[in-house]
Design an enzyme around this catalytic site. Structure first.
Site, PDB file in Angstrom:
ATOM      1  N   ASN A   1       0.043   4.386   1.475  1.00 24.94           N
ATOM      2  CA  ASN A   1       0.738   4.354   2.564  1.00 24.94           C
ATOM      3  C   ASN A   1       1.299   2.968   2.806  1.00 24.94           C
ATOM      4  O   ASN A   1       1.693   2.228   3.710  1.00 24.94           O
ATOM      5  CB  ASN A   1      -0.335   4.149   3.650  1.00 24.94           C
ATOM      6  CG  ASN A   1      -1.275   5.396   3.560  1.00 24.94           C
ATOM      7  OD1 ASN A   1      -2.333   5.352   3.276  1.00 24.94           O
ATOM      8  ND2 ASN A   1      -0.552   6.717   3.960  1.00 24.94           N
TER       9      ASN A   1
ATOM     10  N   ILE B   1       3.813  -1.008   6.213  1.00 24.78           N
ATOM     11  CA  ILE B   1       2.552  -0.150   5.936  1.00 24.78           C
ATOM     12  C   ILE B   1       2.884   0.884   7.161  1.00 24.78           C
ATOM     13  O   ILE B   1       2.994   0.537   8.257  1.00 24.78           O
ATOM     14  CB  ILE B   1       1.170  -1.148   6.395  1.00 24.78           C
ATOM     15  CG1 ILE B   1       1.253  -2.295   5.449  1.00 24.78           C
ATOM     16  CG2 ILE B   1      -0.054  -0.367   6.479  1.00 24.78           C
ATOM     17  CD1 ILE B   1       0.291  -3.370   5.849  1.00 24.78           C
ATOM     18  N   CYS B   2       2.207   1.950   6.738  1.00 26.93           N
ATOM     19  CA  CYS B   2       2.122   3.188   7.488  1.00 26.93           C
ATOM     20  C   CYS B   2       0.779   3.761   7.968  1.00 26.93           C
ATOM     21  O   CYS B   2       0.216   3.962   7.000  1.00 26.93           O
ATOM     22  CB  CYS B   2       2.972   4.439   6.827  1.00 26.93           C
ATOM     23  SG  CYS B   2       2.918   5.830   7.988  1.00 26.93           S
ATOM     24  N   VAL B   3       0.407   3.450   9.264  1.00 21.70           N
ATOM     25  CA  VAL B   3      -0.732   3.836   9.792  1.00 21.70           C
ATOM     26  C   VAL B   3      -0.742   4.222  11.160  1.00 21.70           C
ATOM     27  O   VAL B   3      -0.206   3.922  11.869  1.00 21.70           O
ATOM     28  CB  VAL B   3      -1.896   2.629   9.419  1.00 21.70           C
ATOM     29  CG1 VAL B   3      -1.470   1.576  10.326  1.00 21.70           C
ATOM     30  CG2 VAL B   3      -3.380   2.976   9.624  1.00 21.70           C
TER      31      VAL B   3
ATOM     32  N   LEU C   1       3.970   6.814   2.172  1.00 18.91           N
ATOM     33  CA  LEU C   1       5.365   6.020   2.010  1.00 18.91           C
ATOM     34  C   LEU C   1       5.870   5.887   0.525  1.00 18.91           C
ATOM     35  O   LEU C   1       6.759   5.755   0.419  1.00 18.91           O
ATOM     36  CB  LEU C   1       5.358   4.622   2.673  1.00 18.91           C
ATOM     37  CG  LEU C   1       5.094   4.687   4.251  1.00 18.91           C
ATOM     38  CD1 LEU C   1       5.389   3.363   4.839  1.00 18.91           C
ATOM     39  CD2 LEU C   1       6.520   5.449   4.882  1.00 18.91           C
TER      40      LEU C   1
END
Length: 204
Positions: free
Chosen positions: A89, A96-98, A131
């Protein structure tokens, strides 16, 4: 990733709110997290997260940054790792992908909630919103290979030889004493080890 201050675009009320929360987190941080105060720019929010035990990130210290946009807190900030990390991620530029910073964002979520969510992401990655496609694929299909690669990145990038930083401290702790030459020699040894590890990483 922009380094331009966004203070002028936020209301005084929001700035005071952010400064108050960051100051409180600096004094009483969540476990395994340190927050660093920038008195000149309260929108420059940086923190370090200790790699959680029993994960490939254990033993590492990962620096991250939150970027507050013009419409914060109506819109979520963006989060970046400044320390290079191999994680499904986290993109190549550290973004950061959250979900907390996407569809699940709430204006009252707060900085602490974001930091804790990112720490949890180190424990339980989400390969479905990857990602880093390679890391996501390895996590699902070849966990041992994923773990080995993540540990290698942790060893190379998240374990620098440096003095321990005091929480909330902006003091330069560089040594000019009689041990300075010894530390310089130690650094050469560490640099050589890092180069060797990078060569090993390329062969994986």
């Amino acid at each position: 990733m922009s380094n331009i201050s966004n203070v002028e675009n936020l209301s005084p009320q929001i700035i005071r709110q952010v400064a108050k929360e960051v100051s409180g987190l600096c004094r009483n941080p969540p476990e395994g997290i340190k927050v660093f105060m920038n008195d000149e720019d309260v929108t420059d929010i940086q923190a370090t997260i200790d790699g959680p035990a029993d994960t490939p990130y254990a033993g590492g210290t990962f620096r991250m940054k939150l970027v507050l946009g013009n419409n914060f807190p109506s819109e979520p900030p963006k989060a970046f790792f400044l320390t290079k990390i191999f994680h499904p991620n986290v993109s190549s530029n550290g973004e950061i992908c959250v979900n907390t910073l996407k569809k699940d964002w709430k204006p009252d979520s707060g900085i602490k909630h974001i930091l804790l969510t990112v720490k949890c992401l180190l424990i339980v990655p989400n390969p479905e919103s990857a990602l880093n496609a390679e890391a996501g694929k390895l996590l699902l299909e070849q966990y041992e290979d994923y773990s080995l690669r993540a540990k290698m990145f942790t060893e190379i990038h998240a374990k620098p030889l440096r003095a321990t930083e005091d929480n909330c401290s902006t003091e330069d702790k560089s040594s000019e004493g009689p041990l300075a030459k010894k530390h310089a020699g130690d650094k050469k040894v560490v640099d050589k080890k890092k180069r060797d590890k990078k060569k090993t990483l390329k062969r994986l």
